[in-house]
Scaffold this active site. Sequence first.
Site, PDB file in Angstrom:
ATOM      1  N   ASP A  72       9.474   4.463  -7.819  1.00 14.56           N
ATOM      2  CA  ASP A  72       8.752   5.476  -8.941  1.00 14.56           C
ATOM      3  C   ASP A  72       9.560   6.701  -7.757  1.00 14.56           C
ATOM      4  O   ASP A  72       9.717   7.903  -8.306  1.00 14.56           O
ATOM      5  CB  ASP A  72       7.137   5.674  -8.665  1.00 14.56           C
ATOM      6  CG  ASP A  72       7.288   4.291  -9.960  1.00 14.56           C
ATOM      7  OD1 ASP A  72       7.071   4.092 -10.773  1.00 14.56           O
ATOM      8  OD2 ASP A  72       5.918   3.831  -9.369  1.00 14.56           O
ATOM      9  N   ASN A 146       3.994  14.088  -9.476  1.00 19.18           N
ATOM     10  CA  ASN A 146       2.731  13.779  -9.192  1.00 19.18           C
ATOM     11  C   ASN A 146       1.754  14.598  -9.083  1.00 19.18           C
ATOM     12  O   ASN A 146       0.912  14.499  -8.942  1.00 19.18           O
ATOM     13  CB  ASN A 146       3.247  12.725  -8.070  1.00 19.18           C
ATOM     14  CG  ASN A 146       3.086  10.955  -8.752  1.00 19.18           C
ATOM     15  OD1 ASN A 146       3.282  10.981  -9.739  1.00 19.18           O
ATOM     16  ND2 ASN A 146       3.906   9.833  -8.045  1.00 19.18           N
ATOM     17  N   ASP A 147       2.167  15.044  -7.673  1.00 18.95           N
ATOM     18  CA  ASP A 147       0.994  15.844  -6.819  1.00 18.95           C
ATOM     19  C   ASP A 147       1.702  16.850  -5.695  1.00 18.95           C
ATOM     20  O   ASP A 147       2.362  16.531  -5.192  1.00 18.95           O
ATOM     21  CB  ASP A 147       0.050  14.633  -5.777  1.00 18.95           C
ATOM     22  CG  ASP A 147       0.815  13.560  -5.240  1.00 18.95           C
ATOM     23  OD1 ASP A 147       1.983  13.856  -4.881  1.00 18.95           O
ATOM     24  OD2 ASP A 147       0.856  12.411  -5.366  1.00 18.95           O
ATOM     25  N   ARG A 157      -6.088  17.094  12.873  1.00 20.30           N
ATOM     26  CA  ARG A 157      -6.958  18.184  12.644  1.00 20.30           C
ATOM     27  C   ARG A 157      -7.622  18.268  11.631  1.00 20.30           C
ATOM     28  O   ARG A 157      -6.620  18.213  10.622  1.00 20.30           O
ATOM     29  CB  ARG A 157      -7.226  19.638  14.001  1.00 20.30           C
ATOM     30  CG  ARG A 157      -7.499  19.176  15.031  1.00 20.30           C
ATOM     31  CD  ARG A 157      -7.253  20.755  16.039  1.00 20.30           C
ATOM     32  NE  ARG A 157      -8.025  21.460  16.004  1.00 20.30           N
ATOM     33  CZ  ARG A 157      -8.441  22.244  17.327  1.00 20.30           C
ATOM     34  NH1 ARG A 157      -7.346  22.685  17.671  1.00 20.30           N
ATOM     35  NH2 ARG A 157      -9.269  22.663  16.808  1.00 20.30           N
ATOM     36  N   ASP A 176      -9.031  16.285   5.118  1.00 18.80           N
ATOM     37  CA  ASP A 176      -8.380  16.541   6.090  1.00 18.80           C
ATOM     38  C   ASP A 176      -6.950  16.999   4.658  1.00 18.80           C
ATOM     39  O   ASP A 176      -5.930  17.189   5.084  1.00 18.80           O
ATOM     40  CB  ASP A 176      -7.998  15.033   6.060  1.00 18.80           C
ATOM     41  CG  ASP A 176      -8.420  14.493   7.488  1.00 18.80           C
ATOM     42  OD1 ASP A 176      -9.279  14.643   8.023  1.00 18.80           O
ATOM     43  OD2 ASP A 176      -8.829  13.033   7.683  1.00 18.80           O
ATOM     44  N   THR A 187      -2.460   8.095 -10.981  1.00 23.89           N
ATOM     45  CA  THR A 187      -2.293   6.411 -10.404  1.00 23.89           C
ATOM     46  C   THR A 187      -1.847   6.683  -8.658  1.00 23.89           C
ATOM     47  O   THR A 187      -0.874   5.540  -7.680  1.00 23.89           O
ATOM     48  CB  THR A 187      -2.066   5.904 -11.317  1.00 23.89           C
ATOM     49  OG1 THR A 187      -0.847   6.516 -11.495  1.00 23.89           O
ATOM     50  CG2 THR A 187      -2.654   5.943 -12.498  1.00 23.89           C
ATOM     51  N   TYR A 189      -1.624   9.281  -4.929  1.00 28.17           N
ATOM     52  CA  TYR A 189      -1.775   9.538  -3.663  1.00 28.17           C
ATOM     53  C   TYR A 189      -3.653   9.415  -4.281  1.00 28.17           C
ATOM     54  O   TYR A 189      -4.226   9.197  -2.928  1.00 28.17           O
ATOM     55  CB  TYR A 189      -2.038  10.286  -2.957  1.00 28.17           C
ATOM     56  CG  TYR A 189      -2.439  10.929  -2.008  1.00 28.17           C
ATOM     57  CD1 TYR A 189      -2.751   9.600  -0.587  1.00 28.17           C
ATOM     58  CD2 TYR A 189      -1.090  11.723  -1.492  1.00 28.17           C
ATOM     59  CE1 TYR A 189      -2.572  10.065   0.429  1.00 28.17           C
ATOM     60  CE2 TYR A 189      -1.526  12.250   0.767  1.00 28.17           C
ATOM     61  CZ  TYR A 189      -2.347  11.599   1.147  1.00 28.17           C
ATOM     62  OH  TYR A 189      -2.659  11.581   1.963  1.00 28.17           O
ATOM     63  N   LEU A 191      -5.336   9.130  -6.219  1.00 28.04           N
ATOM     64  CA  LEU A 191      -5.921   7.424  -6.006  1.00 28.04           C
ATOM     65  C   LEU A 191      -7.011   7.181  -5.234  1.00 28.04           C
ATOM     66  O   LEU A 191      -7.977   6.795  -5.472  1.00 28.04           O
ATOM     67  CB  LEU A 191      -5.250   5.807  -6.968  1.00 28.04           C
ATOM     68  CG  LEU A 191      -6.059   4.534  -7.836  1.00 28.04           C
ATOM     69  CD1 LEU A 191      -7.354   4.958  -8.855  1.00 28.04           C
ATOM     70  CD2 LEU A 191      -4.788   4.065  -7.841  1.00 28.04           C
TER      71      LEU A 191
END
EC number: 2.7.1.23
Length: 296
Positions: A72, A146-147, A157, A176, A187, A189, A191
Amino acid sequence: MEQFRNIGIIGRLGSSQVLDTIRRLKKFLLERHLHVILEDTIAEVLPGHGLQTSTRKLLGEVCDLVIVVGGDGSLLGAARALARHNIPVLGINRGNLGFLTDIRPDELEEKVAAVLDGHYLVENRFLLQAEVRRHHEAIGQGDALNDVVLHPGKSTRMIEFEIYIDGQFVCSQKADGLIVATPTGSTAYALSAGGPIMHPKLDAIVIVPMYPHTLSGRPIVVDGNSELKIVVSKDLQIYPQVSCDGQNHFTCAPGDTITVSKKPQKLRLIHPLGHNYYEVCRTKLGWGSRLGGRDD
């Protein structure tokens, strides 16, 4: 359906299995009297290939179809480079998960032949475009299938930031980080961070906080045409990073603004006939099968 005559091949480097599959694919395509073009980086580790070579950028200009051999991650990189050319992309899985590269190596000839004969499905997957601005000046830009992820980088931190959607203030958070994902990326990170699974045909974006320091921090799904703005706190004492598909990275400073929106061009992802998204989810995510072992 389109008839493909000029076929580009992109492969993941550092894998003997990928090279073996590319050799099989090359032989199969040439036997069908097709024009085959190798990406130059993979051609360098495939001596004696005897094919035309091209940069990834130019493949989109000279090919009718690009086949990606890898996982992927390989397809994510190809998608960012090829989406602007509106060229169909087909994936052969030589990675681990294979959500996007859904042809198994053992069915290469059968499935690729069917696609070349016009028996395939096309999914239009939208990408995100991200821009980091400092004092009203762009310092970094990237695309993601994806993202887009805001994260603390090497620091442990938390990050303080504000979220705006279409100019409206949504909330301030201490977490975070933050994941902004497409349906394709829901589907991935997102997820793992507790976000929902979204069908690829949805025109929506999901915003998922990463370990927020509150009991009320929850994912939110917004319209796919929304423009998101993330403002990093001016009082932050670390320099967080923005990552696009985990492959392109930009360093932010306190007070920087990250804008995320839908990219105008889409990825045209090819699937063999019979592709079933829910079957993919069952197989890759370990969903339960039918009661009593029925598989009809």
